[in-house]
Structures are given as structure tokens and as C-alpha cells.
Write an enzyme that holds these catalytic residues in place. Structure first.
Site, PDB file in Angstrom:
ATOM      1  N   ILE A 136       0.878  -1.076  -0.103  1.00  0.00           N
ATOM      2  CA  ILE A 136      -0.099  -0.134   0.000  1.00  0.00           C
ATOM      3  C   ILE A 136       1.064   1.130  -0.058  1.00  0.00           C
ATOM      4  CG2 ILE A 136      -1.933   1.298   1.218  1.00  0.00           C
ATOM      5  CD1 ILE A 136      -2.496  -1.429   2.618  1.00  0.00           C
ATOM      6  N   LYS A 205       5.094   0.289  13.094  1.00  0.00           N
ATOM      7  CA  LYS A 205       4.567   1.174  12.029  1.00  0.00           C
ATOM      8  C   LYS A 205       3.576   2.597  12.363  1.00  0.00           C
ATOM      9  CE  LYS A 205       3.991  -3.208   9.638  1.00  0.00           C
ATOM     10  NZ  LYS A 205       3.148  -4.566   9.462  1.00  0.00           N
TER      11      LYS A 205
HETATM   12  N1  HSE Z   1       4.546  -9.358  10.159  1.00  0.00           N
HETATM   13  C1  HSE Z   1       3.953  -8.297   9.464  1.00  0.00           C
HETATM   14  C2  HSE Z   1       2.565  -8.615   9.308  1.00  0.00           C
HETATM   15  C3  HSE Z   1       4.583  -8.289   8.249  1.00  0.00           C
HETATM   16  O1  HSE Z   1       1.955  -9.543   9.803  1.00  0.00           O
HETATM   17  O2  HSE Z   1       1.914  -7.702   8.899  1.00  0.00           O
HETATM   18  C4  HSE Z   1       4.581  -6.986   7.217  1.00  0.00           C
HETATM   19  O3  HSE Z   1       5.220  -5.984   8.128  1.00  0.00           O
END
Ligand code: HSE
Length: 431
Positions: A136, A205
Site C-alpha cells: 500500500i 508502523k
Molecule cells: N509481520 C508483518 C504483518 C509483516 O503480519 O503484517 C509485514 O510488516
């Protein structure tokens, strides 16, 4: 045709995906971008994976510094993960005047500002589109599409593994363990899946989204983080009866001049657009003061979605080198109009709560008495049928309450003799 030489550090799933995409799309990239992108080095500590590199003009090494020493390298792609060695590699690459592409969310969550400042000082471009949301283009949207806006709110389902587990549990077919195993087999989970389950991956994130979207110098440890480990299938079922879906939500929102930054399981009304984001899919719902609401939805992990974003970052840097129009990541402190973080105890929210109590007269009165003494007003309450001989689940929805009050009330309730298991409370977002 502008020649762009790449040093690829880390040849795991994403690294090998990047090599495949660059090889298969060479003509496409030349025609569309005027770039001749060549991988000059592939570096990985694991000698076995280096055997898979299609050599041609590409050299292999297990020492990242071989790549950094090569004066012909224009862009270093860091895909080794972790925060220690990766930081060293990136900082040394920047100081050696190499542009950087990385997908390293943990590193940017902790040291993003520091790295961007070093890069700015050295006139070096850093791109990290694959660090949030895999395929994305959310980072680019925040940096470009939302640049004229002051953000009010970000809601994100940004961990595919947790979303996959919750979706499978809601379908009633899988328990937690089986769903996690399948996410691991499909290659979505982190090497240490505890990062997914505990909410830390989402928090990494979220820190990046806050840094770029709100331009706020977030200190990673100020993000409140709660994972999905305590969620039981019963909670998903009871929430459904009340008209809600449980999602692991990453939330950043402006609240009276301060920022709320939190990751936790959340009850969302079934009608909310994010309630319908299932399986490994990610979605980010943004509200800006000019643009209004926007939704970004797509594959948040996996080899090609992530490698595709890394290659887009390479092309972005390459195109800017070709046109001599460098574009740095600027992180200003002055324009965000936020005076700090709102501590979790100060947040007001509605709650879903489940108490495991002994089924005898006066139990409900005791629980509701404690809640009342802590200014917690109950919106609805249901006592479920007994599952075991003794213990009965009492499920409630509250009106909006102060988190600090809720914490104190739950601690008091959990100390009662009539309570047989740790009480569960899940925050509700209804906006
Ligand atoms: N472990 C992460 C997830 C991978 O499950 O979204 C992507 O950052």
C-alpha cells in the site's frame, strides 16, 4: 538512459523478490522511467542463500562493508531487519553518499528522525515505502497527497498476522494457535511472531505514520501497546452480538492539542469500513482537515507486494537522480501544533468488559457497585449461561469513561473472591 547501481543487503524473501522484479521488469523500467538499474552487489550473512543469486555482473559477499566501500553504488537497499547492524549500515551508507531504501520498520520507529536528519545533512535521499503496509503506497500518500493537510486522525489495521488470526477466530473455524501457524506458513508473520501478537509490529508502523503524517517527533516508548494475546473466541462472539467487530487497531489522533498514540484490540461497529478488512489485508483510514476521509486498502505483507514497493522507491530515487531533483525527508517540529502525547490514563473511551464470576446472588451488584464508585456508567449488561459448573461470564458495554478509572476499577474487581479469572476489557472506537 540514467545508469543506477544497486547494492542489495539482505537476500531473504523480500531481497530475492526485489532481484526478481528488477530482472523481469528491466525493459519496463527502462521504457517507463529512463533508468538502467543494475544490481552490482548482493550481500547476505547466509552463504546458502547467496548461491541463489543469478550472477552475471552481480558480485556476492557476506560483508556489508564491501558494498558500502564500492564508489559505484548509487543506492543501498537495506533488507536485513533488526535495529543494530541495520542502523550502522544505513548511517555508513549515507555518510558514503549512497541513497538508501529500507523496509525496516523497527529501525525507523526508533531512529527515524535521527536517520532522516543525517541524510538531510549529507544531501542523501532515504525511502521506506515498504516499512508500513507492504504494497500500500501509504508513505508516499502521506508525504505527497496529504502534504497540504493537518491530519486529525489515523486508524490502521497494519499487522496482517493479527488481522488474519482475529478473522479466522471470528469465522469460528480456527483457534488462536492454528491461525498463527497458518500465518507463519504463509510467510506473513515476523521471524519472532511475538512482535505481531504483542502489537509491537503495529506500534513500529504507527510511529512511522505519526512521524511522517503528523510530523510529530514521537518517542517510541510513548505509544501505548496492547496485543491480541488475551482475546478469546467468546469475546469476538459477544462483541458480534452487540454489533461490533474486534480488530487490532493502531490509532493516532489529535485530541485538544495533544496526540493520542495507541495500539490495542478495539471494538469497531460492524458498519465501520475497517470492520470489513479481513485476513492478511491491511487498511489505513485517514482524516485530514482539507481532504477529509481517505481509505487505503491492500496487501500489507508478502514477497511481491513488498518487493514491488521497494522497487518503486528505487525508481523514485533513480528518477530524481536522472532529473537532478533530490527530495529529502524533512521532519519539522514546528508545524504540527501538538504540544505532546496524551497519556493512556487520560484517554476517555467506551469499553467492552467481561468478568468471570461465580454464579451466586449479589455478584452483579458487587461488580456494578465498584464500577459506580469509579465513575463508570454501564450502558448494557448481559449475564451469559454458565460454561462451567461455577463460573459465569458477565459481559458489559460502558458509556465513555476515563481509562485511569477503568484500570482502578478492574484491579479492585479482580481482587474479589467471586472473580475467578482475569477480567477482560477492550476499548471501543465508534467515530
Ligand atoms: N509481520 C508483518 C504483518 C509483516 O503480519 O503484517 C509485514 O510488516
Amino acid at each position: 538512459m540514467k545508469k543506477v547501481n544497486i547494492g542489495l543487503i539482505g537476500f531473504g524473501t523480500i531481497g530475492s523478490g526485489v532481484a526478481e522484479v528488477l530482472e523481469n521488469r528491466q525493459k519496463f523500467i527502462r521504457e517507463h522511467s529512463g533508468l538502467d538499474v543494475a544490481i552490482k552487489w548482493v550481500c547476505d550473512k547466509n552463504h546458502a542463500v547467496l548461491k541463489k543469486v543469478r550472477l552475471g555482473q552481480t558480485k556476492i559477499t557476506s560483508n556489508a562493508y564491501d558494498v558500502l566501500r564500492d564508489k559505484n553504488i548509487d543506492i543501498v537497499i537495506e533488507l536485513i531487519g533488526g535495529t543494530k547492524e541495520a542502523k550502522d549500515v544505513i548511517v555508513k551508507a549515507i555518510k558514503a553518499k549512497k541513497h538508501v531504501v529500507t523496509a525496516n520498520k523497527a529501525l525507523l520507529a526508533l531512529y527515524g528522525r535521527e536517520i532522516f536528519k543525517i541524510a538531510d545533512k549529507n544531501s542523501i535521499m532515504v525511502r521506506f515505502g515498504a516499512s508500513v503496509g507492504g504494497g500500500i503506497p501509504i508513505i508516499r500518500a502521506l508525504r505527497e497527497g496529504f502534504i497540504s493537510n493537518r491530519l486529525d486522525r489515523i486508524y490502521g489495521i497494519i499487522n496482517g498476522t493479527s488481522n488474519f488470526i482475529l478473522t479466522k477466530m471470528a469465522d469460528g473455524k480456527y483457534d488462536f494457535g492454528k491461525a498463527l501457524r497458518e500465518a507463519q506458513e504463509k510467510g506473513f508473520a515476523e521471524r519472532n511472531p511475538e512482535l505481531d501478537i504483542s502489537g509491537m509490529d503495529s506500534a513500529h508502523k504507527l510511529a512511522i505514520l505519526i512521524l511522517i503524517g503528523f510530523r510529530f517527533p514521537i518517542n517510541f516508548k510513548d505509544i501505548y501497546v496492547e496485543g491480541i494475546g488475551g482475546i478469546e473466541a467468546g469475546d469476538i462472539e459477544y462483541a458480534k452480538e452487540y454489533g461490533y467487530t474486534i480488530k487490532l487497531l493502531a490509532i493516532a489522533k489529535r485530541n485538544n492539542g495533544r496526540l493520542e498514540a495507541r495500539v490495542h484490540p478495539t471494538l469497531l461497529p460492524n458498519a465501520h469500513v475497517l470492520s470489513n478488512v479481513s485476513g492478511i489485508y491491511n487498511a489505513i483510514h485517514i482524516k485530514g482537515d482539507l481532504i477529509g476521509e481517505s481509505l487505503f486498502y491492500g496487501e500489507g505483507a508478502g514477497k511481491f507486494p513488498t518487493a514491488g514497493t521497494v522497487v518503486s522507491d528505487i525508481i523514485d530515487i533513480g528518477s530524481r537522480l536522472r532529473t537532478e531533483s533530490k527530495d529529502y525527508i524533512l521532519v519539522s517540529d514546528s508545524e504540527n501544533k501538538l504540544s505532546g502525547i496524551k497519556k493512556i490514563g487520560e484517554i476517555r473511551t467506551r469499553y467492552y468488559a467481561r468478568f468471570s464470576a461465580i454464579d451466586k446472588p449479589g455478584v452483579l451488584a458487587k461488580i456494578s457497585g465498584i464500577l459506580a464508585r469509579h465513575n463508570i456508567s454501564i450502558a448494557s449488561v448481559t449475564q451469559k449461561e454458565r460454561k462451567t459448573a461455577q463460573v459465569v461470564p458477565i459481559v458489559m458495554m460502558t458509556h465513555e469513561v476515563l481509562e485511569a478509572d477503568m484500570q482502578k476499577a478492574i484491579r479492585t474487581i479482580d481482587n474479589l473472591d467471586i472473580i475467578k479469572d482475569k477480567s477482560i476489557r477492550i476499548k471501543v472506537e465508534s467515530e
